[in-house]
Design a protein around this motif. Structure first.
Motif, short mmCIF file in Angstrom:
data_model
loop_
_atom_site.label_atom_id
_atom_site.label_comp_id
_atom_site.label_asym_id
_atom_site.label_seq_id
_atom_site.Cartn_x
_atom_site.Cartn_y
_atom_site.Cartn_z
N UNK A 31 -26.56 69.41 -1.93
CA UNK A 31 -27.67 70.35 -1.84
C UNK A 31 -27.44 71.37 -0.71
N UNK A 32 -26.22 71.43 -0.19
CA UNK A 32 -25.83 72.52 0.70
C UNK A 32 -26.13 72.33 2.18
N UNK A 33 -26.43 71.10 2.60
CA UNK A 33 -26.73 70.87 4.01
C UNK A 33 -25.49 70.41 4.78
N UNK A 34 -25.42 70.82 6.03
CA UNK A 34 -24.42 70.29 6.94
C UNK A 34 -24.88 68.91 7.39
N UNK A 35 -23.93 67.99 7.60
CA UNK A 35 -24.31 66.62 7.99
C UNK A 35 -23.53 66.19 9.23
N UNK A 36 -24.27 65.67 10.22
CA UNK A 36 -23.67 65.06 11.41
C UNK A 36 -23.81 63.55 11.29
N UNK A 37 -22.76 62.81 11.62
CA UNK A 37 -22.81 61.35 11.50
C UNK A 37 -22.54 60.70 12.86
N UNK A 38 -23.41 59.78 13.23
CA UNK A 38 -23.24 59.02 14.47
C UNK A 38 -23.02 57.56 14.12
N UNK A 39 -21.85 57.04 14.45
CA UNK A 39 -21.55 55.64 14.14
C UNK A 39 -20.48 55.14 15.10
N UNK A 40 -20.51 53.83 15.36
CA UNK A 40 -19.51 53.24 16.26
C UNK A 40 -18.23 52.88 15.54
N UNK A 41 -18.40 52.46 14.26
CA UNK A 41 -17.27 51.85 13.54
C UNK A 41 -16.19 52.87 13.17
N UNK A 42 -14.93 52.59 13.53
CA UNK A 42 -13.83 53.49 13.14
C UNK A 42 -13.71 53.66 11.62
N UNK A 43 -13.96 52.57 10.84
CA UNK A 43 -13.92 52.68 9.36
C UNK A 43 -14.95 53.69 8.89
N UNK B 281 -29.79 71.17 9.09
CA UNK B 281 -28.73 70.18 9.36
C UNK B 281 -29.37 68.78 9.37
N UNK B 282 -28.68 67.82 8.73
CA UNK B 282 -29.15 66.44 8.67
C UNK B 282 -28.24 65.57 9.53
N UNK B 283 -28.83 64.70 10.34
CA UNK B 283 -28.04 63.73 11.10
C UNK B 283 -28.25 62.34 10.54
N UNK B 284 -27.18 61.55 10.50
CA UNK B 284 -27.26 60.17 10.02
C UNK B 284 -26.81 59.25 11.16
N UNK B 285 -27.66 58.32 11.54
CA UNK B 285 -27.32 57.34 12.58
C UNK B 285 -27.06 56.00 11.91
N UNK B 286 -25.84 55.50 12.02
CA UNK B 286 -25.43 54.32 11.25
C UNK B 286 -24.86 54.84 9.94
#
Ligand SMILES: [Zn+2]
Ligand SMILES: [Zn+2]
Length: 327
Positions: free
Chosen positions: A186-198, A166-171
């Motif tokens: 490439x078949x990975x699950x992705x978690x995203x951490x961001x403040x912006x609603x857009x 699993x890959x996490x993206x901050x921003x």
């Protein structure tokens, strides 16, 4: 030619009418069709990165048509559609160049920093800094690939993901929205951490399986995190949910200080690495990947004269993905 010129850091860019530059023997004159706006531009504009020359034309995600080439340039002809990234030229002789780590070249020159960039109608590229581009994109979609895409790609490869990780993206701006797609292809699950609603909305649309704020607890640990926001706090935050053996990759050219890290957050072979610039090979591989997968490139297009407005919007995190200037 029209150009938006940085004359003093911290002051708005000034619209100037300048002569069209003449290419020297190893240079290529490019008529700019689109130039992406990067956070690095903002750091130079605001003075978080020291100026290496002033006045300066910013911009290092440049797409345009070749007008003329110098006499020592081969393989490129007038009319070709080409792109130029951040890395403008390297010395080829220092210890890093000799080891294939030209991104760390001690004598590297950077586009829109050491030499004038693409916030203008014309731009002088070095013969080693022009790349042919995939055909099936708009010019405004190609521009963000040249830094957002390339740096994201280098960071993504540095993460060293294995099948099922699993890959996490901050921003979640220009670079991260492309990396999310690389990881999904490439078949990975992705978690995203961001403040912006857009940005949250865009992350869901592109297939993230978790989207939240940095303070939220993700549904699982992750094997790698890429931190795009220029925040040392987030580098530490990423470590809190990192699996043993995992890696946090800091992608920015600038970040605020990293708060104190208790040893248990890096114990069990967790590591933190930064990404600096890119190699020419990174650019070629990213462009090949863009051709193979066809990324969805989310852009906001503005006239060149509105560069100051765009930098302001970028600072306030109002740009949904990638901002692009068009002369
Ligand atoms: Zn070198
Ligand atoms: Zn950049």
């Amino acid at each position: 030619m029209k150009a938006m010129v940085l004359e003093k850091q911290g002051s708005p860019l000034v619209l100037r009418n300048l002569p069209i530059p003449e290419p020297k023997d190893e240079e290529v004159l490019v008529e700019v069709q689109a130039c992406g706006v990067c956070h690095t531009d903002l750091h130079i504009f605001e003075g978080e990165l020291p100026a290496r020359r002033l006045p300066l034309i910013l911009g290092h995600q440049i797409v345009g048509k070749v007008v003329t080439v110098g006499k020592n340039v081969s393989g490129i002809a007038s009319g070709d559609l080409v792109g130029t990234p951040w890395l403008f030229s390297v010395c080829g002789e220092c210890v890093f160049c000799r080891r294939g780590r030209e991104n760390l070249c001690e004598n590297a020159r950077f586009t829109g920093y050491d030499v004038d960039g693409g916030y203008a109608e014309y731009f002088l590229a070095h013969r080693d800094s022009v790349y042919p581009l995939p055909q099936d994109y708009k010019v405004t979609e190609l521009a963000p690939l040249l830094c957002g895409g390339v740096i994201g790609y280098r960071a993504y490869r540095a993460a060293g993901l294995e099948k099922g990780d699993v890959l996490a993206l901050f921003g979640f701006g220009s670079s991260a929205h492309l990396v999310l797609q690389m990881a999904r292809y490439e078949g990975h699950e992705v978690f995203v951490f961001t403040r912006s609603p857009h940005h949250k909305l865009l992350a869901w649309e592109l297939g993230a399986s978790f989207v939240g704020d940095a303070e939220d607890t993700p549904p699982a640990t992750f094997q790698a995190a890429l931190v795009f926001a220029p925040s040392g706090y987030l580098i530490r935050k990423a470590l809190e949910h990192l699996a043993p053996g995992g890696k946090v990759v800091a992608c920015g050219i600038y970040a605020t200080p990293i708060p104190e890290i208790p040893y248990e957050l890096i114990y069990k072979e967790r590591s933190v690495q930064s990404i600096a610039n890119s190699t020419r090979n990174d650019v070629r591989e990213l462009l090949a990947m863009a051709k193979q997968y066809h990324f969805t490139v989310s852009t906001e297009v503005y006239p060149l004269e509105e560069a100051n407005v765009v930098l302001e919007r970028l600072k306030k995190r109002e740009i949904r993905a990638s901002a692009v200037l068009v002369p």
